[in-house]
Design a protein around this motif. Structure first.
Motif, PDB file in Angstrom:
ATOM      1  N   LYS A   9      -9.618 -11.479  15.833  1.00  0.00           N
ATOM      2  CA  LYS A   9      -8.228 -11.468  15.365  1.00  0.00           C
ATOM      3  C   LYS A   9      -8.127 -11.964  13.927  1.00  0.00           C
ATOM      4  O   LYS A   9      -7.416 -11.381  13.104  1.00  0.00           O
ATOM      5  N   ALA A  10      -8.831 -13.033  13.636  1.00  0.00           N
ATOM      6  CA  ALA A  10      -8.805 -13.593  12.278  1.00  0.00           C
ATOM      7  C   ALA A  10      -9.365 -12.596  11.276  1.00  0.00           C
ATOM      8  O   ALA A  10      -8.831 -12.447  10.168  1.00  0.00           O
ATOM      9  N   SER A  11     -10.397 -11.878  11.667  1.00  0.00           N
ATOM     10  CA  SER A  11     -11.006 -10.869  10.794  1.00  0.00           C
ATOM     11  C   SER A  11     -10.029  -9.738  10.495  1.00  0.00           C
ATOM     12  O   SER A  11      -9.896  -9.297   9.348  1.00  0.00           O
ATOM     13  N   VAL A  12      -9.331  -9.264  11.528  1.00  0.00           N
ATOM     14  CA  VAL A  12      -8.345  -8.202  11.335  1.00  0.00           C
ATOM     15  C   VAL A  12      -7.204  -8.700  10.455  1.00  0.00           C
ATOM     16  O   VAL A  12      -6.764  -8.004   9.531  1.00  0.00           O
ATOM     17  N   GLN A  13      -6.715  -9.904  10.711  1.00  0.00           N
ATOM     18  CA  GLN A  13      -5.631 -10.464   9.906  1.00  0.00           C
ATOM     19  C   GLN A  13      -6.046 -10.588   8.439  1.00  0.00           C
ATOM     20  O   GLN A  13      -5.257 -10.291   7.533  1.00  0.00           O
ATOM     21  N   GLN A  14      -7.278 -10.990   8.193  1.00  0.00           N
ATOM     22  CA  GLN A  14      -7.788 -11.112   6.826  1.00  0.00           C
ATOM     23  C   GLN A  14      -7.825  -9.740   6.146  1.00  0.00           C
ATOM     24  O   GLN A  14      -7.429  -9.586   4.995  1.00  0.00           O
ATOM     25  N   ALA A  15      -8.275  -8.733   6.873  1.00  0.00           N
ATOM     26  CA  ALA A  15      -8.336  -7.383   6.318  1.00  0.00           C
ATOM     27  C   ALA A  15      -6.939  -6.852   6.022  1.00  0.00           C
ATOM     28  O   ALA A  15      -6.701  -6.236   4.970  1.00  0.00           O
ATOM     29  N   LEU A  16      -5.993  -7.081   6.918  1.00  0.00           N
ATOM     30  CA  LEU A  16      -4.614  -6.631   6.698  1.00  0.00           C
ATOM     31  C   LEU A  16      -3.991  -7.336   5.498  1.00  0.00           C
ATOM     32  O   LEU A  16      -3.221  -6.735   4.746  1.00  0.00           O
ATOM     33  N   LYS A  17      -4.339  -8.599   5.317  1.00  0.00           N
ATOM     34  CA  LYS A  17      -3.823  -9.365   4.173  1.00  0.00           C
ATOM     35  C   LYS A  17      -4.275  -8.711   2.857  1.00  0.00           C
ATOM     36  O   LYS A  17      -3.505  -8.647   1.896  1.00  0.00           O
ATOM     37  N   LEU A  18      -5.494  -8.188   2.826  1.00  0.00           N
ATOM     38  CA  LEU A  18      -6.002  -7.515   1.627  1.00  0.00           C
ATOM     39  C   LEU A  18      -5.232  -6.233   1.319  1.00  0.00           C
ATOM     40  O   LEU A  18      -5.133  -5.826   0.164  1.00  0.00           O
ATOM     41  N   LEU A  19      -4.688  -5.604   2.342  1.00  0.00           N
ATOM     42  CA  LEU A  19      -3.948  -4.353   2.162  1.00  0.00           C
ATOM     43  C   LEU A  19      -2.482  -4.560   1.800  1.00  0.00           C
ATOM     44  O   LEU A  19      -1.801  -3.600   1.414  1.00  0.00           O
ATOM     45  N   GLU A  20      -1.980  -5.773   1.915  1.00  0.00           N
ATOM     46  CA  GLU A  20      -0.548  -6.029   1.710  1.00  0.00           C
ATOM     47  C   GLU A  20       0.032  -5.442   0.421  1.00  0.00           C
ATOM     48  O   GLU A  20       1.131  -4.897   0.446  1.00  0.00           O
ATOM     49  N   PRO A  21      -0.655  -5.516  -0.723  1.00  0.00           N
ATOM     50  CA  PRO A  21      -0.050  -4.961  -1.939  1.00  0.00           C
ATOM     51  C   PRO A  21       0.196  -3.450  -1.859  1.00  0.00           C
ATOM     52  O   PRO A  21       1.006  -2.908  -2.598  1.00  0.00           O
ATOM     53  N   HIS A  22      -0.486  -2.778  -0.955  1.00  0.00           N
ATOM     54  CA  HIS A  22      -0.403  -1.320  -0.847  1.00  0.00           C
ATOM     55  C   HIS A  22       0.362  -0.869   0.396  1.00  0.00           C
ATOM     56  O   HIS A  22       0.571   0.324   0.590  1.00  0.00           O
ATOM     57  N   GLN A  23       0.754  -1.809   1.216  1.00  0.00           N
ATOM     58  CA  GLN A  23       1.403  -1.498   2.493  1.00  0.00           C
ATOM     59  C   GLN A  23       2.843  -1.056   2.272  1.00  0.00           C
ATOM     60  O   GLN A  23       3.587  -1.688   1.535  1.00  0.00           O
ATOM     61  N   THR A  24       3.224   0.046   2.904  1.00  0.00           N
ATOM     62  CA  THR A  24       4.600   0.528   2.797  1.00  0.00           C
ATOM     63  C   THR A  24       5.350   0.415   4.117  1.00  0.00           C
ATOM     64  O   THR A  24       6.573   0.453   4.128  1.00  0.00           O
ATOM     65  N   ALA A  25       4.621   0.293   5.219  1.00  0.00           N
ATOM     66  CA  ALA A  25       5.265   0.165   6.527  1.00  0.00           C
ATOM     67  C   ALA A  25       4.270  -0.419   7.517  1.00  0.00           C
ATOM     68  O   ALA A  25       3.059  -0.343   7.320  1.00  0.00           O
ATOM     69  N   MET A  26       4.828  -0.990   8.585  1.00  0.00           N
ATOM     70  CA  MET A  26       3.973  -1.541   9.626  1.00  0.00           C
ATOM     71  C   MET A  26       4.764  -1.520  10.928  1.00  0.00           C
ATOM     72  O   MET A  26       5.975  -1.746  10.922  1.00  0.00           O
ATOM     73  N   SER A  27       4.085  -1.238  12.011  1.00  0.00           N
ATOM     74  CA  SER A  27       4.725  -1.254  13.316  1.00  0.00           C
ATOM     75  C   SER A  27       3.822  -1.991  14.282  1.00  0.00           C
ATOM     76  O   SER A  27       2.610  -1.791  14.291  1.00  0.00           O
ATOM     77  N   LEU A  28       4.408  -2.823  15.084  1.00  0.00           N
ATOM     78  CA  LEU A  28       3.645  -3.530  16.101  1.00  0.00           C
ATOM     79  C   LEU A  28       3.829  -2.898  17.470  1.00  0.00           C
ATOM     80  O   LEU A  28       3.323  -3.389  18.457  1.00  0.00           O
ATOM     81  N   GLU A  29       4.559  -1.775  17.519  1.00  0.00           N
ATOM     82  CA  GLU A  29       4.710  -1.034  18.761  1.00  0.00           C
ATOM     83  C   GLU A  29       3.708   0.110  18.768  1.00  0.00           C
ATOM     84  O   GLU A  29       3.185   0.502  17.741  1.00  0.00           O
ATOM     85  N   ASP A  30       3.480   0.659  19.904  1.00  0.00           N
ATOM     86  CA  ASP A  30       2.497   1.729  20.052  1.00  0.00           C
ATOM     87  C   ASP A  30       3.209   3.064  20.203  1.00  0.00           C
ATOM     88  O   ASP A  30       3.313   3.614  21.288  1.00  0.00           O
ATOM     89  N   GLU A  31       3.724   3.587  19.077  1.00  0.00           N
ATOM     90  CA  GLU A  31       4.460   4.852  19.105  1.00  0.00           C
ATOM     91  C   GLU A  31       3.585   6.014  19.538  1.00  0.00           C
ATOM     92  O   GLU A  31       4.054   6.955  20.173  1.00  0.00           O
ATOM     93  N   MET A  32       2.296   5.968  19.201  1.00  0.00           N
ATOM     94  CA  MET A  32       1.412   7.084  19.552  1.00  0.00           C
ATOM     95  C   MET A  32       1.295   7.216  21.071  1.00  0.00           C
ATOM     96  O   MET A  32       1.370   8.317  21.608  1.00  0.00           O
TER      97      MET A  32
END
Length: 76
Positions: free
Chosen positions: A18-41
Motif C-alpha cells: 500500500k505504501a509503495s502504491v501511495q508513493q507512486a501515486l504521489k509522484l503522478l499528482e502534478p499530472h493527475q486530472t481525475a481519480m476515482s475510488l469506485e470500480d466503474e469498470m
C-alpha cells in the motif's frame, strides 16, 4: 490537446505494498486530472452482463467513444 491514459491499480493488502502504491501515486499528482475510488469498470461489466441489457446500447457507446478518440487525435 494532451493525450490521456487511464491506469487501474489493485491496491495491495499488505502495508508495504500500500505504501509503495501511495508513493507512486504521489509522484503522478502534478499530472493527475481525475481519480476515482469506485470500480466503474466492474459496475459497467455487470450492467452489460445483465440479461435485460440491450447490446445495441454498448455498440452505440463504443461508436461514440471511437468518435471522441478520432476527434481528439485530429488536435494532436
Amino acid at each position: 490537446m494532451s493525450k490521456f491514459i487511464t491506469i487501474v491499480v489493485r491496491m495491495p493488502s499488505d502495508e508495504a505494498g500500500k505504501a509503495s502504491v501511495q508513493q507512486a501515486l504521489k509522484l503522478l499528482e502534478p499530472h493527475q486530472t481525475a481519480m476515482s475510488l469506485e470500480d466503474e469498470m466492474t459496475t459497467l461489466e455487470k450492467i452489460e452482463q445483465h440479461p435485460d441489457f440491450e447490446e445495441h446500447i454498448a455498440d452505440d457507446a463504443r461508436r461514440q467513444v471511437a468518435e471522441l478518440h478520432r476527434l481528439a487525435e485530429a488536435f494532436v
